[in-house]
Design a protein around this motif. Structure first.
Motif, mmCIF file in Angstrom:
data_model
loop_
_atom_site.group_PDB
_atom_site.id
_atom_site.type_symbol
_atom_site.label_atom_id
_atom_site.label_comp_id
_atom_site.label_asym_id
_atom_site.label_seq_id
_atom_site.Cartn_x
_atom_site.Cartn_y
_atom_site.Cartn_z
ATOM 1 N N ILE A 1 -5.828 4.199 -8.190
ATOM 2 C CA ILE A 1 -5.736 2.718 -8.529
ATOM 3 C C ILE A 1 -4.401 2.379 -9.115
ATOM 4 O O ILE A 1 -4.016 3.106 -10.037
ATOM 5 C CB ILE A 1 -6.661 2.542 -9.590
ATOM 6 C CG1 ILE A 1 -8.178 2.780 -9.205
ATOM 7 C CG2 ILE A 1 -6.796 0.964 -10.129
ATOM 8 C CD1 ILE A 1 -8.672 2.134 -7.846
ATOM 9 N N TRP B 1 -10.708 6.808 -5.440
ATOM 10 C CA TRP B 1 -9.972 5.494 -5.359
ATOM 11 C C TRP B 1 -8.787 5.970 -6.055
ATOM 12 O O TRP B 1 -8.908 6.649 -7.432
ATOM 13 C CB TRP B 1 -10.901 4.277 -5.901
ATOM 14 C CG TRP B 1 -11.645 3.772 -4.918
ATOM 15 C CD1 TRP B 1 -12.842 4.169 -5.008
ATOM 16 C CD2 TRP B 1 -11.646 2.841 -3.954
ATOM 17 N NE1 TRP B 1 -13.569 3.313 -3.987
ATOM 18 C CE2 TRP B 1 -12.931 2.711 -3.289
ATOM 19 C CE3 TRP B 1 -10.230 2.264 -3.600
ATOM 20 C CZ2 TRP B 1 -12.851 1.848 -2.454
ATOM 21 C CZ3 TRP B 1 -10.474 1.279 -2.457
ATOM 22 C CH2 TRP B 1 -11.758 0.793 -1.892
ATOM 23 N N ASN C 1 -12.560 10.567 -14.530
ATOM 24 C CA ASN C 1 -12.037 9.337 -14.200
ATOM 25 C C ASN C 1 -11.356 8.524 -15.073
ATOM 26 O O ASN C 1 -11.512 8.720 -16.153
ATOM 27 C CB ASN C 1 -13.612 8.441 -14.431
ATOM 28 C CG ASN C 1 -14.233 8.337 -13.135
ATOM 29 O OD1 ASN C 1 -13.497 8.489 -11.909
ATOM 30 N ND2 ASN C 1 -15.729 8.264 -12.921
ATOM 31 N N GLN D 1 -1.994 -2.313 -3.294
ATOM 32 C CA GLN D 1 -3.679 -2.038 -3.186
ATOM 33 C C GLN D 1 -4.134 -0.729 -3.881
ATOM 34 O O GLN D 1 -3.484 0.234 -3.396
ATOM 35 C CB GLN D 1 -3.993 -2.397 -1.686
ATOM 36 C CG GLN D 1 -3.755 -3.883 -1.255
ATOM 37 C CD GLN D 1 -4.343 -4.834 -1.827
ATOM 38 O OE1 GLN D 1 -5.842 -4.651 -1.992
ATOM 39 N NE2 GLN D 1 -3.944 -5.932 -2.236
ATOM 40 N N PRO D 2 -5.532 -0.809 -3.996
ATOM 41 C CA PRO D 2 -6.067 0.492 -4.293
ATOM 42 C C PRO D 2 -6.133 1.465 -2.909
ATOM 43 O O PRO D 2 -6.048 0.650 -2.090
ATOM 44 C CB PRO D 2 -7.495 0.140 -5.018
ATOM 45 C CG PRO D 2 -7.396 -1.184 -5.532
ATOM 46 C CD PRO D 2 -6.327 -1.739 -4.537
ATOM 47 N N LYS E 1 -8.185 3.964 -1.003
ATOM 48 C CA LYS E 1 -9.465 4.926 -0.817
ATOM 49 C C LYS E 1 -9.339 6.032 -0.150
ATOM 50 O O LYS E 1 -8.889 6.276 1.127
ATOM 51 C CB LYS E 1 -10.624 3.939 -0.123
ATOM 52 C CG LYS E 1 -11.817 4.676 -0.123
ATOM 53 C CD LYS E 1 -12.892 3.762 0.395
ATOM 54 C CE LYS E 1 -14.327 4.492 0.464
ATOM 55 N NZ LYS E 1 -15.394 3.484 1.092
ATOM 56 N N ASN F 1 0.803 -1.144 0.040
ATOM 57 C CA ASN F 1 -0.060 0.159 0.114
ATOM 58 C C ASN F 1 0.881 1.244 -0.054
ATOM 59 O O ASN F 1 0.493 2.506 0.323
ATOM 60 C CB ASN F 1 -0.955 0.097 1.371
ATOM 61 C CG ASN F 1 -2.061 0.810 0.941
ATOM 62 O OD1 ASN F 1 -2.098 1.457 -0.098
ATOM 63 N ND2 ASN F 1 -2.764 1.266 2.125
ATOM 64 N N GLU G 1 -15.706 8.792 -7.200
ATOM 65 C CA GLU G 1 -17.251 8.392 -6.730
ATOM 66 C C GLU G 1 -17.813 9.479 -5.856
ATOM 67 O O GLU G 1 -17.081 10.525 -5.797
ATOM 68 C CB GLU G 1 -17.082 7.051 -5.893
ATOM 69 C CG GLU G 1 -16.399 5.866 -6.838
ATOM 70 C CD GLU G 1 -16.389 4.659 -5.952
ATOM 71 O OE1 GLU G 1 -16.583 4.459 -4.730
ATOM 72 O OE2 GLU G 1 -16.119 3.624 -6.388
ATOM 73 N N LYS H 1 -1.166 7.551 -9.627
ATOM 74 C CA LYS H 1 -2.207 6.315 -9.750
ATOM 75 C C LYS H 1 -3.075 6.844 -10.498
ATOM 76 O O LYS H 1 -3.408 8.318 -10.917
ATOM 77 C CB LYS H 1 -2.643 6.197 -8.420
ATOM 78 C CG LYS H 1 -1.809 5.726 -7.174
ATOM 79 C CD LYS H 1 -1.243 4.389 -7.191
ATOM 80 C CE LYS H 1 -0.659 3.887 -6.300
ATOM 81 N NZ LYS H 1 0.728 4.286 -5.957
ATOM 82 N N THR I 1 -11.005 9.445 1.365
ATOM 83 C CA THR I 1 -12.259 10.110 1.900
ATOM 84 C C THR I 1 -12.176 11.548 2.475
ATOM 85 O O THR I 1 -10.905 11.911 2.586
ATOM 86 C CB THR I 1 -12.918 9.070 2.903
ATOM 87 O OG1 THR I 1 -12.049 9.097 4.186
ATOM 88 C CG2 THR I 1 -12.886 7.616 2.507
ATOM 89 N N GLN J 1 -10.252 7.040 -9.774
ATOM 90 C CA GLN J 1 -11.702 6.772 -9.889
ATOM 91 C C GLN J 1 -12.397 7.541 -8.860
ATOM 92 O O GLN J 1 -12.238 7.491 -7.686
ATOM 93 C CB GLN J 1 -11.806 5.201 -9.603
ATOM 94 C CG GLN J 1 -13.305 4.702 -9.850
ATOM 95 C CD GLN J 1 -13.530 3.178 -9.668
ATOM 96 O OE1 GLN J 1 -12.380 2.520 -9.889
ATOM 97 N NE2 GLN J 1 -14.412 2.992 -9.315
ATOM 98 N N ALA K 1 -16.151 9.174 -2.215
ATOM 99 C CA ALA K 1 -14.628 8.885 -2.134
ATOM 100 C C ALA K 1 -14.041 8.949 -3.341
ATOM 101 O O ALA K 1 -14.729 9.057 -4.447
ATOM 102 C CB ALA K 1 -14.579 7.464 -1.678
#
Length: 152
Positions: free
Chosen positions: A117, A115, A90, A124-125, A127, A5, A110, A105, A129, A108, A113
């Motif tokens: 990627i 992400w 995106n 690991q992606p 997240k 990570n 949302e 990275k 927030t 993405q 949140a």
């Protein structure tokens, strides 16, 4: 499988467009299939500053440090052209600052949140927030890589 990570680092450099370097340019393209007859001369030239840097005052170069994007063919040492004036979308490859650390990275976006990627199964992606300190610092518009084999 060992998953990571950690964040990729990036060296950032200001773009200098005060000079122009005109290089010969093959307008018809270079075939990757069967060869075409060789040209004896090239009558066109291209200035890479003009071609690759659309917004000089908000564009920077960055050198990749890390391997979280190997599957996207972005490797440690590759040179990136990063435009801070572009609105993130995106799927963009972005330089982001998360809790004081830079990372490179795909994003993405949302509703609640964002992400981050990677393109390496070892990572690991991430997240992001409202609880994170987060900015999208710039969008990668081009990547430049060295192809010549450096074996001696």
């Amino acid at each position: 499988m060992n998953t990571k990570n950690s964040k990729s680092e990036l060296d950032i450099f200001k773009v200098d467009t005060s000079s122009s370097v005109e290089l010969p340019f093959v307008e018809e393209g270079i075939r990757a299939g069967f060869p075409s007859p060789a040209q004896d001369y090239l009558d066109l030239s291209i200035d890479l500053n003009h071609e690759l840097v659309k917004h000089p005052s908000t564009t920077f170069y960055g050198r990749v440090k890390g391997d979280s994007l190997l599957e996207a063919d972005i490797h440690d040492g590759d040179l990136l052209i990063i435009d801070k004036s572009l609105e993130p979308r995106n799927g963009d490859l972005a330089v982001c600052c998360v809790d004081g650390e830079f990372t490179l990275k795909y994003i993405q976006i949302e509703q609640d949140a964002v992400w981050l990627i990677p393109a390496n199964k070892e990572f690991q992606p991430i997240k992001v927030t409202a609880g994170n300190e987060f900015i999208i610092w710039g969008i990668v518009t081009y990547s430049i890589k060295k192809h010549r084999n450096t074996r001696r």
